[in-house]
Each structure stands twice: as C-alpha cells, then as structure tokens.
Write an enzyme that holds these catalytic residues in place. Structure first.
Site, PDB file in Angstrom:
ATOM      1  N   LYS A   1      63.354  57.902  21.545  1.00 17.10           N
ATOM      2  CA  LYS A   1      62.918  56.518  21.722  1.00 17.10           C
ATOM      3  C   LYS A   1      62.276  55.998  20.438  1.00 17.10           C
ATOM      4  O   LYS A   1      62.010  56.752  19.507  1.00 17.10           O
ATOM      5  CB  LYS A   1      61.921  56.417  22.882  1.00 17.10           C
ATOM      6  CG  LYS A   1      60.611  57.152  22.643  1.00 17.10           C
ATOM      7  CD  LYS A   1      59.653  56.959  23.800  1.00 17.10           C
ATOM      8  CE  LYS A   1      58.329  57.672  23.523  1.00 17.10           C
ATOM      9  NZ  LYS A   1      57.335  57.442  24.584  1.00 17.10           N
TER      10      LYS A   1
ATOM     11  N   ARG B   1      48.696  56.172  34.861  1.00 14.77           N
ATOM     12  CA  ARG B   1      49.396  54.967  34.391  1.00 14.77           C
ATOM     13  C   ARG B   1      50.467  54.616  35.408  1.00 14.77           C
ATOM     14  O   ARG B   1      50.191  54.129  36.492  1.00 14.77           O
ATOM     15  CB  ARG B   1      49.997  55.203  33.000  1.00 14.77           C
ATOM     16  CG  ARG B   1      49.008  55.608  31.924  1.00 14.77           C
ATOM     17  CD  ARG B   1      49.646  55.694  30.548  1.00 14.77           C
ATOM     18  NE  ARG B   1      50.857  56.497  30.550  1.00 14.77           N
ATOM     19  CZ  ARG B   1      51.556  56.805  29.478  1.00 14.77           C
ATOM     20  NH1 ARG B   1      51.178  56.342  28.296  1.00 14.77           N
ATOM     21  NH2 ARG B   1      52.645  57.557  29.543  1.00 14.77           N
TER      22      ARG B   1
ATOM     23  N   TYR C   1      41.920  43.477  -4.516  1.00 15.35           N
ATOM     24  CA  TYR C   1      41.266  42.513  -3.635  1.00 15.35           C
ATOM     25  C   TYR C   1      39.846  42.935  -3.300  1.00 15.35           C
ATOM     26  O   TYR C   1      39.574  44.090  -2.977  1.00 15.35           O
ATOM     27  CB  TYR C   1      42.059  42.364  -2.333  1.00 15.35           C
ATOM     28  CG  TYR C   1      43.357  41.604  -2.477  1.00 15.35           C
ATOM     29  CD1 TYR C   1      43.360  40.262  -2.866  1.00 15.35           C
ATOM     30  CD2 TYR C   1      44.566  42.221  -2.222  1.00 15.35           C
ATOM     31  CE1 TYR C   1      44.549  39.565  -2.995  1.00 15.35           C
ATOM     32  CE2 TYR C   1      45.767  41.536  -2.340  1.00 15.35           C
ATOM     33  CZ  TYR C   1      45.752  40.196  -2.738  1.00 15.35           C
ATOM     34  OH  TYR C   1      46.924  39.507  -2.862  1.00 15.35           O
TER      35      TYR C   1
ATOM     36  N   MET D   1      49.657  44.647   0.598  1.00 16.86           N
ATOM     37  CA  MET D   1      50.908  44.616   1.354  1.00 16.86           C
ATOM     38  C   MET D   1      52.015  45.356   0.619  1.00 16.86           C
ATOM     39  O   MET D   1      52.835  46.053   1.244  1.00 16.86           O
ATOM     40  CB  MET D   1      51.334  43.176   1.629  1.00 16.86           C
ATOM     41  CG  MET D   1      52.559  43.072   2.526  1.00 16.86           C
ATOM     42  SD  MET D   1      53.047  41.368   2.868  1.00 16.86           S
ATOM     43  CE  MET D   1      51.660  40.776   3.838  1.00 16.86           C
TER      44      MET D   1
END
Length: 393
Positions: free
Chosen positions: A39, A136, A268, A316
């Site tokens: 998955k 769950r 930054y 990023m």
C-alpha cells in the site's frame, strides 16, 4: 548509482526486498501464508516494481489500502489477488467488484452495498475485520453472531476470512499481543464459524518476527519488507530482526561550497551562526523532497565515509552542511542522506529519531522529485521458492 541529471535519488534494492520476503516465508513456514503489504505506493518506494520483484520469488497475493491503488496495479498488469485492508469509501462498491478485490469490511452497510453490485450467479469474498484491542476499525466480538446471521441471508457476498490487527506487537514483551490473540481465538471458537472455510490473519511485521502465536493462516509483512525492523534499534528486539536487510539509500550531490567567516549567519531566520571560519556545502534537496524540516541544525549526512552536520534551517529545495573538518570534499561529490557510505551508515531509525517521527513516515515521505532507482545487490533470488500453488481467496 544513477547517472541521470537529477538532484537526488533513492536507490531501492529489490534483491533485499525479496530476501526480506523470503525471511517472512521461512518464519511462517511457506510463501503461501505471506501476503506482502504494498500500500501507499509500496511505502513510497514504487508498488509496481516491488510487486513484480515479489512475484518472482513466490508472492501470489498483495495487500493494498485503497481502490485507487488497486486500479493502478490492475492497469499495469498485476493480476494477483488483492486484499484491500482499509475498506472502501461509500460509492466504491462497484469498483471493488469490477477490480476483483477482497476487502476488509467492518460496516454492515458496506456489505449490503457490495451485495447489490454483484451480478446474478456471481459473488464477492469479504474479510470480516474484528476489533480485538486496536480500538479503531472492526466489528466488536459481541456483534459477530448477528452480523454472520445477516450475511447468511444475503446472496452475492460470502465471508472468506477473518482479520484483526495487533496494537503493541512492536513492543514485543508487552502483554497486549497475547491478550489480542486469545480474544481472537475465543471469537473463532464460536459455533457460527463451524463448517466454514475461513482464512484468518492477524500478524504484521512485528507479529511475524516475535509472536508466532499470531501467525494463523496468513500474515501481512509491511515494514520488514522495506528493510526496517519494527522494533527500532532497541537491544531487546528479537535476534531474528537482525536478519532484515536494508533496502533504501538516499543520495544527492554537492552543488556549491562556500566559506563562512566567524560570526556569519546562514539561511532563513539565521538560526545558524558560524563560531569559526567554516566551509559550507549546499545540497539540492529539502522538505519539498521529503527531507524533514525538523532536521534543521540537527541532522547528519555522509560525505566520503565521514559525517557532516546539517546547519541552518532546512529549506524547500536546499540544505546546508558543515564540511569544515572534512578533507577532499569538492563540488559534485555524492552525499548520502540515508543508508550506507562505505563503513558509515545513517539508518532509517536514526534519521527518524532525529526528526521525532517513526520509520514508516520516513519511507512514505520521499517526494515525487526524488528519482527512484532500482538495483539488485543480491543478483536476484529467482527460484528460491519453487513449486508453490497459487491460492485464491
């Protein structure tokens, strides 16, 4: 190593995945009992390539989570039985039937809707999920008699299996796993199951490795396939977990080296200020590629078999590393973000600990810009599982 002009790439050792599958087969006795979990695009590593590699060494069924994952596999020619563990969204019943999936179900409404989609003289097999302690999804043990009585009055749907999920198996000495197994056995002892052909599943990777009482009829290895022990790096992990072979190596290249004077700040918010004259290398990878921002001023990488510290905030598209004390480093050199570089290694467990997360998230976070490269350092394991029969649910 890739020669493509990419900023970062992850090397995925299909031979190691095959070896980890065969380890699971050995522990449970046969390949027919092992249904690999592919998955989330094979835990972020590429479900199609992994499915083909596992079929070569004996896998006959796969576990997925969503209809969309099944559709991609079918379109790529994967005709094996697919077990859908996360159930189905409302309105997906016809797709489940058309794609010939075997879904876990835990709502009577799902079962009724599936029955309405099945054509006359056809049927679909379902696996009832039972909550034995995960808390769950799943039918309560007390509801099983009523649920089975209702299903027996339907046409087009038949129960082919029962499944539950272990909550604490990765903390292998806790008592909850034994309690869950005992509760499932109590459920299976009810008269409602007599004279039915059912296949029972409970064990995940931790169950396979440490809890043989949870193996039942078939098991669902996930994390261990992808080279990671579910027990972390704890010394109390069962010894067999040491046989899991690493699968993933993430690399990039240095795009710039620049000096910093003492007192100069970087990046930054200027969260790093040089305390001495320093050499800084810039790497073209960042949180847009899945490198966790929480590793700002905390993570480490490998350059020429030496460790270098991440400095400044992870951006990023870029991270900076301090190479002041490293010898012979130049622009264009390969940097290992995860995995081995000669004698040094940054394991997924170590990386996850720095980031304050778990190994599963590390694997699933590789971004779409990270090129997947498939290698096989084992030279293949074709033919090591011979003569098995395909087993359909």
């Amino acid at each position: 190593m890739t020669t493509d002009p990419c900023f970062s790439w992850v090397e995925i050792d299909l031979g190691a995945i095959q070896a980890n599958f065969l380890l699971a087969c050995h522990l449970v006795g046969t390949a027919e009992k092992v249904t690999p979990v592919i998955k989330t695009n094979g835990y972020g590593l590429g479900a199609l390539a992994i499915a083909h590699a596992l079929r070569e060494c004996g896998a006959t069924r796969f576990c997925i989570a969503r209809v969309e994952e099944a559709r991609l596999l079918r379109q790529a020619g994967i005709d094996n039985a697919l077990v859908m563990m996360s159930g189905l969204a409302f309105g997906q019943e016809q797709a489940v039937v058309d794609l010939k999936l075997t879904p876990f179900v835990w709502r009577l409404e799902e079962i009724l809707a599936l029955a309405q989609c099945v054509e006359k003289n056809q049927s679909i097999g379902i696996v009832l999920k039972i909550n034995t302690g995960m808390g769950r999804l799943g039918f309560s043990p007390e509801a099983i008699l009523e649920i089975m009585t209702t299903i027996d009055r339907m046409t087009g749907v038949h129960v082919v299996g029962v499944a539950s999920h272990l909550a604490c198996a990765d903390e292998w000495e806790r008592p909850e796993t034994g309690q869950q197994v005992a509760l499932l056995r109590k459920v299976l002892a009810q008269p409602v199951w007599h004279n039915r052909e059912l296949r029972v599943s409970m064990a995940n990777s931790a169950g396979i490795l440490a809890h043989p009482q949870s193996h039942f009829d078939w098991v669902r290895p996930g994390l261990m396939l992808y080279g990671v022990s579910p027990f972390g790096a704890t010394c109390s992990a069962p010894l067999v977990a040491q046989k899991i072979q690493p699968v993933v190596t993430w690399r990039t290249r240095i795009v710039q080296i620049r000096p910093l004077s003492k007192g100069d700040s970087l990046g930054y918010n200027h969260t790093f200020t040089a305390q001495r004259a320093s050499r800084i290398a810039l790497l073209p990878v960042g949180y847009g590629d899945g490198y966790f921002r929480s590793l700002s001023n905390k993570g480490q990488v490998l350059v020429h078999d030496q460790r270098a510290r991440v400095v400044g905030n992870v951006c990023m598209d870029l991270i900076a590393i301090d190479i002041t004390d490293l010898v012979g480093v130049k622009e264009g050199d390969v940097v290992t973000l995860l995995g081995k570089d000669e004698t040094q290694e940054i394991s997924i467990h170590e990386y996850a600990t720095w980031a304050g997360t778990i190994s599963y998230e590390v694997l699933c976070r590789f971004g779409s810009r990270v090129v997947r490269c498939y290698v096989n350092t084992h030279g293949g394991v074709h033919g090591e599982v011979n003569g098995i029969n395909r087993l359909a649910f």
